[in-house]
Design a protein around this motif. Structure first.
Motif, PDB file in Angstrom:
ATOM      1  N   MET A  50       1.458  62.852 -67.409  1.00  0.00           N
ATOM      2  CA  MET A  50       2.167  62.573 -66.177  1.00  0.00           C
ATOM      3  C   MET A  50       2.598  61.108 -66.188  1.00  0.00           C
ATOM      4  O   MET A  50       1.863  60.239 -66.623  1.00  0.00           O
ATOM      5  N   LYS A  51       3.788  60.884 -65.713  1.00  0.00           N
ATOM      6  CA  LYS A  51       4.333  59.534 -65.642  1.00  0.00           C
ATOM      7  C   LYS A  51       4.824  59.296 -64.216  1.00  0.00           C
ATOM      8  O   LYS A  51       5.428  60.171 -63.607  1.00  0.00           O
ATOM      9  N   ILE A  52       4.541  58.116 -63.686  1.00  0.00           N
ATOM     10  CA  ILE A  52       4.992  57.765 -62.339  1.00  0.00           C
ATOM     11  C   ILE A  52       6.038  56.676 -62.460  1.00  0.00           C
ATOM     12  O   ILE A  52       5.846  55.684 -63.154  1.00  0.00           O
ATOM     13  N   GLU A  53       7.148  56.891 -61.800  1.00  0.00           N
ATOM     14  CA  GLU A  53       8.223  55.895 -61.775  1.00  0.00           C
ATOM     15  C   GLU A  53       8.464  55.497 -60.329  1.00  0.00           C
ATOM     16  O   GLU A  53       8.578  56.356 -59.457  1.00  0.00           O
ATOM     17  N   ILE A  54       8.493  54.198 -60.084  1.00  0.00           N
ATOM     18  CA  ILE A  54       8.788  53.708 -58.739  1.00  0.00           C
ATOM     19  C   ILE A  54      10.195  53.129 -58.772  1.00  0.00           C
ATOM     20  O   ILE A  54      10.423  52.074 -59.352  1.00  0.00           O
ATOM     21  N   ARG A  55      11.126  53.842 -58.175  1.00  0.00           N
ATOM     22  CA  ARG A  55      12.502  53.359 -58.124  1.00  0.00           C
ATOM     23  C   ARG A  55      12.619  52.364 -56.974  1.00  0.00           C
ATOM     24  O   ARG A  55      12.157  52.620 -55.879  1.00  0.00           O
ATOM     25  N   GLY A  56      13.220  51.222 -57.264  1.00  0.00           N
ATOM     26  CA  GLY A  56      13.299  50.151 -56.282  1.00  0.00           C
ATOM     27  C   GLY A  56      12.121  49.202 -56.396  1.00  0.00           C
ATOM     28  O   GLY A  56      11.923  48.345 -55.538  1.00  0.00           O
ATOM     29  N   ALA A  57      11.334  49.342 -57.468  1.00  0.00           N
ATOM     30  CA  ALA A  57      10.143  48.511 -57.657  1.00  0.00           C
ATOM     31  C   ALA A  57      10.481  47.035 -57.787  1.00  0.00           C
ATOM     32  O   ALA A  57       9.648  46.185 -57.471  1.00  0.00           O
ATOM     33  N   GLN A  58      11.687  46.734 -58.217  1.00  0.00           N
ATOM     34  CA  GLN A  58      12.080  45.331 -58.373  1.00  0.00           C
ATOM     35  C   GLN A  58      12.058  44.594 -57.034  1.00  0.00           C
ATOM     36  O   GLN A  58      11.977  43.371 -57.002  1.00  0.00           O
ATOM     37  N   ASN A  59      12.094  45.336 -55.951  1.00  0.00           N
ATOM     38  CA  ASN A  59      12.066  44.727 -54.614  1.00  0.00           C
ATOM     39  C   ASN A  59      10.649  44.516 -54.091  1.00  0.00           C
ATOM     40  O   ASN A  59      10.467  43.923 -53.030  1.00  0.00           O
ATOM     41  N   LEU A  60       9.649  45.033 -54.817  1.00  0.00           N
ATOM     42  CA  LEU A  60       8.274  44.966 -54.352  1.00  0.00           C
ATOM     43  C   LEU A  60       7.498  43.860 -55.053  1.00  0.00           C
ATOM     44  O   LEU A  60       7.743  43.570 -56.222  1.00  0.00           O
ATOM     45  N   SER A  61       6.536  43.279 -54.329  1.00  0.00           N
ATOM     46  CA  SER A  61       5.642  42.300 -54.951  1.00  0.00           C
ATOM     47  C   SER A  61       4.671  43.038 -55.870  1.00  0.00           C
ATOM     48  O   SER A  61       4.531  44.265 -55.802  1.00  0.00           O
ATOM     49  N   PHE A  62       3.966  42.270 -56.696  1.00  0.00           N
ATOM     50  CA  PHE A  62       2.993  42.863 -57.603  1.00  0.00           C
ATOM     51  C   PHE A  62       1.937  43.649 -56.830  1.00  0.00           C
ATOM     52  O   PHE A  62       1.610  44.792 -57.177  1.00  0.00           O
ATOM     53  N   ARG A  63       1.402  43.075 -55.761  1.00  0.00           N
ATOM     54  CA  ARG A  63       0.369  43.745 -54.963  1.00  0.00           C
ATOM     55  C   ARG A  63       0.918  44.986 -54.270  1.00  0.00           C
ATOM     56  O   ARG A  63       0.231  46.004 -54.164  1.00  0.00           O
ATOM     57  N   GLU A  64       2.154  44.915 -53.787  1.00  0.00           N
ATOM     58  CA  GLU A  64       2.773  46.096 -53.177  1.00  0.00           C
ATOM     59  C   GLU A  64       2.900  47.216 -54.200  1.00  0.00           C
ATOM     60  O   GLU A  64       2.643  48.383 -53.889  1.00  0.00           O
ATOM     61  N   LYS A  65       3.279  46.877 -55.428  1.00  0.00           N
ATOM     62  CA  LYS A  65       3.387  47.888 -56.499  1.00  0.00           C
ATOM     63  C   LYS A  65       2.030  48.531 -56.765  1.00  0.00           C
ATOM     64  O   LYS A  65       1.941  49.753 -56.946  1.00  0.00           O
ATOM     65  N   GLN A  66       0.976  47.716 -56.789  1.00  0.00           N
ATOM     66  CA  GLN A  66      -0.364  48.260 -57.008  1.00  0.00           C
ATOM     67  C   GLN A  66      -0.742  49.250 -55.910  1.00  0.00           C
ATOM     68  O   GLN A  66      -1.204  50.358 -56.184  1.00  0.00           O
ATOM     69  N   VAL A  67      -0.536  48.836 -54.667  1.00  0.00           N
ATOM     70  CA  VAL A  67      -0.891  49.689 -53.529  1.00  0.00           C
ATOM     71  C   VAL A  67      -0.062  50.969 -53.527  1.00  0.00           C
ATOM     72  O   VAL A  67      -0.601  52.072 -53.362  1.00  0.00           O
ATOM     73  N   VAL A  68       1.230  50.847 -53.743  1.00  0.00           N
ATOM     74  CA  VAL A  68       2.110  52.026 -53.749  1.00  0.00           C
ATOM     75  C   VAL A  68       1.691  52.997 -54.846  1.00  0.00           C
ATOM     76  O   VAL A  68       1.595  54.205 -54.613  1.00  0.00           O
ATOM     77  N   THR A  69       1.430  52.480 -56.031  1.00  0.00           N
ATOM     78  CA  THR A  69       1.044  53.352 -57.142  1.00  0.00           C
ATOM     79  C   THR A  69      -0.231  54.122 -56.825  1.00  0.00           C
ATOM     80  O   THR A  69      -0.294  55.343 -57.009  1.00  0.00           O
ATOM     81  N   LEU A  70      -1.228  53.430 -56.321  1.00  0.00           N
ATOM     82  CA  LEU A  70      -2.487  54.093 -55.987  1.00  0.00           C
ATOM     83  C   LEU A  70      -2.322  55.065 -54.819  1.00  0.00           C
ATOM     84  O   LEU A  70      -2.864  56.172 -54.835  1.00  0.00           O
ATOM     85  N   LYS A  71      -1.575  54.653 -53.820  1.00  0.00           N
ATOM     86  CA  LYS A  71      -1.356  55.505 -52.645  1.00  0.00           C
ATOM     87  C   LYS A  71      -0.590  56.778 -53.031  1.00  0.00           C
ATOM     88  O   LYS A  71      -0.946  57.873 -52.606  1.00  0.00           O
ATOM     89  N   GLU A  72       0.439  56.623 -53.846  1.00  0.00           N
ATOM     90  CA  GLU A  72       1.265  57.769 -54.225  1.00  0.00           C
ATOM     91  C   GLU A  72       0.559  58.719 -55.191  1.00  0.00           C
ATOM     92  O   GLU A  72       1.001  59.840 -55.379  1.00  0.00           O
ATOM     93  N   THR A  73      -0.537  58.261 -55.803  1.00  0.00           N
ATOM     94  CA  THR A  73      -1.332  59.163 -56.642  1.00  0.00           C
ATOM     95  C   THR A  73      -2.467  59.799 -55.844  1.00  0.00           C
ATOM     96  O   THR A  73      -3.317  60.469 -56.415  1.00  0.00           O
ATOM     97  N   GLY A  74      -2.469  59.569 -54.537  1.00  0.00           N
ATOM     98  CA  GLY A  74      -3.401  60.264 -53.664  1.00  0.00           C
ATOM     99  C   GLY A  74      -4.680  59.537 -53.313  1.00  0.00           C
ATOM    100  O   GLY A  74      -5.569  60.110 -52.682  1.00  0.00           O
ATOM    101  N   LYS A  75      -4.796  58.287 -53.692  1.00  0.00           N
ATOM    102  CA  LYS A  75      -6.003  57.533 -53.370  1.00  0.00           C
ATOM    103  C   LYS A  75      -6.006  57.172 -51.887  1.00  0.00           C
ATOM    104  O   LYS A  75      -4.998  56.750 -51.337  1.00  0.00           O
ATOM    105  N   PRO A  76      -7.150  57.320 -51.219  1.00  0.00           N
ATOM    106  CA  PRO A  76      -7.236  56.913 -49.814  1.00  0.00           C
ATOM    107  C   PRO A  76      -7.282  55.387 -49.687  1.00  0.00           C
ATOM    108  O   PRO A  76      -7.666  54.680 -50.631  1.00  0.00           O
ATOM    109  N   ALA A  77      -6.902  54.896 -48.538  1.00  0.00           N
ATOM    110  CA  ALA A  77      -6.824  53.450 -48.306  1.00  0.00           C
ATOM    111  C   ALA A  77      -8.149  52.745 -48.584  1.00  0.00           C
ATOM    112  O   ALA A  77      -8.172  51.651 -49.149  1.00  0.00           O
ATOM    113  N   ALA A  78      -9.264  53.367 -48.218  1.00  0.00           N
ATOM    114  CA  ALA A  78     -10.569  52.736 -48.445  1.00  0.00           C
ATOM    115  C   ALA A  78     -10.849  52.547 -49.935  1.00  0.00           C
ATOM    116  O   ALA A  78     -11.380  51.514 -50.354  1.00  0.00           O
TER     117      ALA A  78
END
Length: 79
Positions: free
Chosen positions: A1-29
């Protein structure tokens, strides 16, 4: 499985980390624990990322889903 974030160039490094984890189903905690930040920081970063706009695409090869049979593909090539 491969995850691609389109528009990632607009996100900070930390935002990319959070988005990637969130979009793979990880809960906020869990994200907060993994990234060593508060749950409210996870929510803030995720909200900022959503406001900037991005699209997540998950690429799953057909073979992984059992949609293609190697023998069928070989037969198609011979014809």
């Amino acid at each position: 499985m491969k995850i691609e974030i389109r528009g990632a160039q607009n996100l900070s490094f930390r935002e990319k980390q959070v988005v990637t984890l969130k979009e793979t189903g990880k809960p906020a905690a869990e994200i907060a624990r993994l990234l060593k930040m508060s749950v409210s920081s996870v929510a803030t970063l995720y909200g900022r990322a959503r406001a900037k706009g991005y699209e997540t695409v998950i690429v799953i090869p057909g073979e992984a889903l059992g949609l293609y049979d190697a023998e069928v593909d070989e037969d198609a090539e011979e014809q």
